[in-house]
Design a protein around this motif. Structure first.
Motif, PDB file in Angstrom:
ATOM      1  N   ASP A 133       0.827  -1.203   0.000  1.00 23.69           N
ATOM      2  CA  ASP A 133       0.000   0.000   0.000  1.00 23.69           C
ATOM      3  C   ASP A 133       0.866   1.260   0.000  1.00 23.69           C
ATOM      4  OD1 ASP A 133      -2.907   0.289  -0.051  1.00 23.69           O
ATOM      5  OD2 ASP A 133      -2.626   1.520   1.743  1.00 23.69           O
ATOM      6  N   TYR A 134       2.056   1.161   0.579  1.00 25.20           N
ATOM      7  CA  TYR A 134       2.984   2.286   0.621  1.00 25.20           C
ATOM      8  C   TYR A 134       3.349   2.734  -0.793  1.00 25.20           C
ATOM      9  CZ  TYR A 134       7.337   4.865   1.388  1.00 25.20           C
ATOM     10  OH  TYR A 134       8.324   5.815   1.374  1.00 25.20           O
ATOM     11  N   TRP A 135       3.784   1.786  -1.629  1.00 21.55           N
ATOM     12  CA  TRP A 135       4.196   2.125  -2.996  1.00 21.55           C
ATOM     13  C   TRP A 135       3.005   2.548  -3.839  1.00 21.55           C
ATOM     14  CZ3 TRP A 135       8.885   3.382  -2.992  1.00 21.55           C
ATOM     15  CH2 TRP A 135       9.833   2.694  -2.233  1.00 21.55           C
ATOM     16  N   ILE A 136       1.864   1.929  -3.605  1.00 20.86           N
ATOM     17  CA  ILE A 136       0.652   2.326  -4.324  1.00 20.86           C
ATOM     18  C   ILE A 136       0.336   3.789  -4.022  1.00 20.86           C
ATOM     19  CG2 ILE A 136      -1.850   1.975  -4.495  1.00 20.86           C
ATOM     20  CD1 ILE A 136      -1.276  -1.047  -3.979  1.00 20.86           C
ATOM     21  N   GLY A 137       0.394   4.164  -2.749  1.00 22.08           N
ATOM     22  CA  GLY A 137       0.110   5.544  -2.357  1.00 22.08           C
ATOM     23  C   GLY A 137       1.069   6.533  -2.985  1.00 22.08           C
ATOM     24  N   LEU A 138       2.363   6.196  -2.999  1.00 17.38           N
ATOM     25  CA  LEU A 138       3.347   7.089  -3.624  1.00 17.38           C
ATOM     26  C   LEU A 138       3.098   7.216  -5.128  1.00 17.38           C
ATOM     27  CD1 LEU A 138       6.634   6.096  -1.761  1.00 17.38           C
ATOM     28  CD2 LEU A 138       5.306   8.204  -1.499  1.00 17.38           C
ATOM     29  N   ALA A 139       2.772   6.099  -5.761  1.00 20.48           N
ATOM     30  CA  ALA A 139       2.484   6.130  -7.203  1.00 20.48           C
ATOM     31  C   ALA A 139       1.257   6.993  -7.483  1.00 20.48           C
ATOM     32  CB  ALA A 139       2.280   4.715  -7.735  1.00 20.48           C
ATOM     33  N   LEU A 140       0.241   6.869  -6.639  1.00 19.05           N
ATOM     34  CA  LEU A 140      -0.964   7.685  -6.818  1.00 19.05           C
ATOM     35  C   LEU A 140      -0.654   9.172  -6.707  1.00 19.05           C
ATOM     36  CD1 LEU A 140      -3.546   5.503  -4.890  1.00 19.05           C
ATOM     37  CD2 LEU A 140      -3.625   6.076  -7.339  1.00 19.05           C
ATOM     38  N   SER A 141       0.316   9.520  -5.860  1.00 22.55           N
ATOM     39  CA  SER A 141       0.676  10.932  -5.716  1.00 22.55           C
ATOM     40  C   SER A 141       1.362  11.475  -6.977  1.00 22.55           C
ATOM     41  CB  SER A 141       1.568  11.141  -4.485  1.00 22.55           C
ATOM     42  OG  SER A 141       2.868  10.626  -4.710  1.00 22.55           O
ATOM     43  N   TRP A 142       1.896  10.593  -7.807  1.00 29.28           N
ATOM     44  CA  TRP A 142       2.556  10.995  -9.052  1.00 29.28           C
ATOM     45  C   TRP A 142       1.595  11.011 -10.237  1.00 29.28           C
ATOM     46  CZ3 TRP A 142       8.115   9.902 -10.727  1.00 29.28           C
ATOM     47  CH2 TRP A 142       9.029  10.255  -9.721  1.00 29.28           C
ATOM     48  N   VAL A 143       0.435  10.369 -10.115  1.00 31.40           N
ATOM     49  CA  VAL A 143      -0.478  10.228 -11.250  1.00 31.40           C
ATOM     50  C   VAL A 143      -0.868  11.583 -11.835  1.00 31.40           C
ATOM     51  CG1 VAL A 143      -2.796   9.470 -11.940  1.00 31.40           C
ATOM     52  CG2 VAL A 143      -1.345   7.951 -10.601  1.00 31.40           C
ATOM     53  N   ALA A 144      -1.094  12.574 -11.003  1.00 34.02           N
ATOM     54  CA  ALA A 144      -1.516  13.887 -11.484  1.00 34.02           C
ATOM     55  C   ALA A 144      -0.487  14.525 -12.416  1.00 34.02           C
ATOM     56  CB  ALA A 144      -1.793  14.814 -10.302  1.00 34.02           C
ATOM     57  N   ASP A 145       0.768  14.109 -12.330  1.00 35.89           N
ATOM     58  CA  ASP A 145       1.823  14.692 -13.159  1.00 35.89           C
ATOM     59  C   ASP A 145       2.148  13.887 -14.409  1.00 35.89           C
ATOM     60  OD1 ASP A 145       2.769  17.130 -11.709  1.00 35.89           O
ATOM     61  OD2 ASP A 145       2.889  15.664 -10.090  1.00 35.89           O
ATOM     62  N   VAL A 146       1.412  12.807 -14.626  1.00 35.32           N
ATOM     63  CA  VAL A 146       1.622  12.008 -15.828  1.00 35.32           C
ATOM     64  C   VAL A 146       0.990  12.749 -17.000  1.00 35.32           C
ATOM     65  CG1 VAL A 146       1.003   9.826 -16.953  1.00 35.32           C
ATOM     66  CG2 VAL A 146       1.719   9.830 -14.576  1.00 35.32           C
TER      67      VAL A 146
ATOM     68  N   ALA B  36      -8.042  -5.093  -0.750  1.00 30.22           N
ATOM     69  CA  ALA B  36      -6.721  -5.286  -0.157  1.00 30.22           C
ATOM     70  C   ALA B  36      -5.944  -3.970  -0.088  1.00 30.22           C
ATOM     71  CB  ALA B  36      -5.924  -6.312  -0.960  1.00 30.22           C
ATOM     72  N   VAL B  37      -6.434  -2.957  -0.798  1.00 31.95           N
ATOM     73  CA  VAL B  37      -5.821  -1.633  -0.823  1.00 31.95           C
ATOM     74  C   VAL B  37      -6.513  -0.775   0.223  1.00 31.95           C
ATOM     75  CG1 VAL B  37      -5.451   0.397  -2.298  1.00 31.95           C
ATOM     76  CG2 VAL B  37      -5.260  -1.893  -3.273  1.00 31.95           C
ATOM     77  N   SER B  38      -5.756   0.090   0.882  1.00 26.89           N
ATOM     78  CA  SER B  38      -6.340   0.941   1.921  1.00 26.89           C
ATOM     79  C   SER B  38      -7.473   1.794   1.345  1.00 26.89           C
ATOM     80  CB  SER B  38      -5.282   1.850   2.539  1.00 26.89           C
ATOM     81  OG  SER B  38      -4.889   2.849   1.610  1.00 26.89           O
ATOM     82  N   GLN B  39      -8.391   2.173   2.231  1.00 18.67           N
ATOM     83  CA  GLN B  39      -9.516   2.997   1.808  1.00 18.67           C
ATOM     84  C   GLN B  39      -9.021   4.314   1.208  1.00 18.67           C
ATOM     85  OE1 GLN B  39     -12.354   3.902   4.863  1.00 18.67           O
ATOM     86  NE2 GLN B  39     -13.736   4.959   3.457  1.00 18.67           N
ATOM     87  N   LYS B  40      -8.017   4.907   1.815  1.00 16.04           N
ATOM     88  CA  LYS B  40      -7.454   6.162   1.317  1.00 16.04           C
ATOM     89  C   LYS B  40      -6.966   5.998  -0.124  1.00 16.04           C
ATOM     90  CE  LYS B  40      -3.666   9.392   2.052  1.00 16.04           C
ATOM     91  NZ  LYS B  40      -2.449   9.662   2.796  1.00 16.04           N
TER      92      LYS B  40
ATOM     93  N   ARG C 236      -7.799   3.600  -2.255  1.00 12.83           N
ATOM     94  CA  ARG C 236      -8.932   3.293  -3.139  1.00 12.83           C
ATOM     95  C   ARG C 236      -9.633   4.584  -3.559  1.00 12.83           C
ATOM     96  NH1 ARG C 236     -10.354  -0.733   0.698  1.00 12.83           N
ATOM     97  NH2 ARG C 236     -12.228   0.440   1.215  1.00 12.83           N
ATOM     98  N   GLN C 237      -9.817   5.489  -2.610  1.00 11.97           N
ATOM     99  CA  GLN C 237     -10.475   6.761  -2.915  1.00 11.97           C
ATOM    100  C   GLN C 237      -9.629   7.609  -3.872  1.00 11.97           C
ATOM    101  OE1 GLN C 237     -11.151   8.230   1.061  1.00 11.97           O
ATOM    102  NE2 GLN C 237     -13.186   7.304   1.181  1.00 11.97           N
ATOM    103  N   LEU C 238      -8.320   7.644  -3.635  1.00 14.50           N
ATOM    104  CA  LEU C 238      -7.431   8.387  -4.542  1.00 14.50           C
ATOM    105  C   LEU C 238      -7.443   7.777  -5.940  1.00 14.50           C
ATOM    106  CD1 LEU C 238      -4.337   9.070  -2.251  1.00 14.50           C
ATOM    107  CD2 LEU C 238      -5.862  10.775  -3.252  1.00 14.50           C
ATOM    108  N   ALA C 239      -7.433   6.455  -6.007  1.00 15.33           N
ATOM    109  CA  ALA C 239      -7.469   5.769  -7.299  1.00 15.33           C
ATOM    110  C   ALA C 239      -8.777   6.090  -8.024  1.00 15.33           C
ATOM    111  CB  ALA C 239      -7.302   4.265  -7.115  1.00 15.33           C
ATOM    112  N   ARG C 240      -9.882   6.078  -7.288  1.00 11.80           N
ATOM    113  CA  ARG C 240     -11.192   6.395  -7.878  1.00 11.80           C
ATOM    114  C   ARG C 240     -11.209   7.825  -8.404  1.00 11.80           C
ATOM    115  NH1 ARG C 240     -14.103   5.462  -3.625  1.00 11.80           N
ATOM    116  NH2 ARG C 240     -14.046   3.239  -4.003  1.00 11.80           N
ATOM    117  N   LYS C 241     -10.674   8.746  -7.622  1.00 10.94           N
ATOM    118  CA  LYS C 241     -10.620  10.161  -8.023  1.00 10.94           C
ATOM    119  C   LYS C 241      -9.808  10.331  -9.305  1.00 10.94           C
ATOM    120  CE  LYS C 241      -8.671  14.521  -6.451  1.00 10.94           C
ATOM    121  NZ  LYS C 241      -7.827  15.149  -5.457  1.00 10.94           N
ATOM    122  N   GLU C 242      -8.626   9.716  -9.347  1.00  9.00           N
ATOM    123  CA  GLU C 242      -7.766   9.829 -10.527  1.00  9.00           C
ATOM    124  C   GLU C 242      -8.365   9.103 -11.725  1.00  9.00           C
ATOM    125  OE1 GLU C 242      -5.307  11.823 -11.078  1.00  9.00           O
ATOM    126  OE2 GLU C 242      -5.229  12.551  -9.026  1.00  9.00           O
TER     127      GLU C 242
END
Length: 131
Positions: free
Chosen positions: A77-90, A110-114, A116-122
């Motif tokens: 979940d750590y790496w997923i969260g960091l990757a999600l923080s970069w999605v806006a700059d792709v 299996a992914v944290s709620q936070k 999942r919500q960021l992934a849904r938003k992006e």
């Protein structure tokens, strides 16, 4: 070590770009090309660097989306969260590569709620850009 046009230190290794435009990960007595999606797992710790710092050092030609994909596909979940923080700059051109994985992450229990919500938003944002 070869002569490189771009060099960015990552831990004790360097991400380098050669004269032909190829990207490599180099260390003391080792060199790995960064070509296939699986190659970018070797530099996943780049996600711990603010994207602005990475872009200033590596420039526009670096395949950032490959590092983001490595993070989104990780079990942690750590790496997923960091990757999600970069999605806006792709770039918009590369965003289509991420839509499928973002949709999967947005419903994966299996992914944290936070995350999942960021992934849904992006996913929603990129889906609107894509259409």
């Amino acid at each position: 070590m070869r002569n490189y046009l771009v060099r960015f230190s990552l831990d004790e290794l360097n991400i380098c770009r050669d004269e032909l435009g190829g990207w490599h990960l180099e260390g003391h007595d080792l060199s790995f090309p960064l070509v296939e999606a699986s190659d970018f797992k070797r530099i996943i710790s780049l996600l711990e660097t603010p994207v602005e710092v990475a872009k200033a050092a590596l420039g526009d030609g670096f395949p950032y989306v490959c590092v983001v994909e490595a993070g989104l596909n990780h079990d942690s979940d750590y790496w997923i969260g960091l990757a999600l923080s970069w999605v806006a700059d792709v770039t918009a051109r590369d965003a289509s590569q991420l839509i499928k994985q973002l949709k999967i992450l947005s419903t994966d229990k299996a992914v944290s709620q936070k995350n999942r919500q960021l992934a849904r938003k992006e996913f929603k944002r990129l889906s609107n850009v894509d259409s």
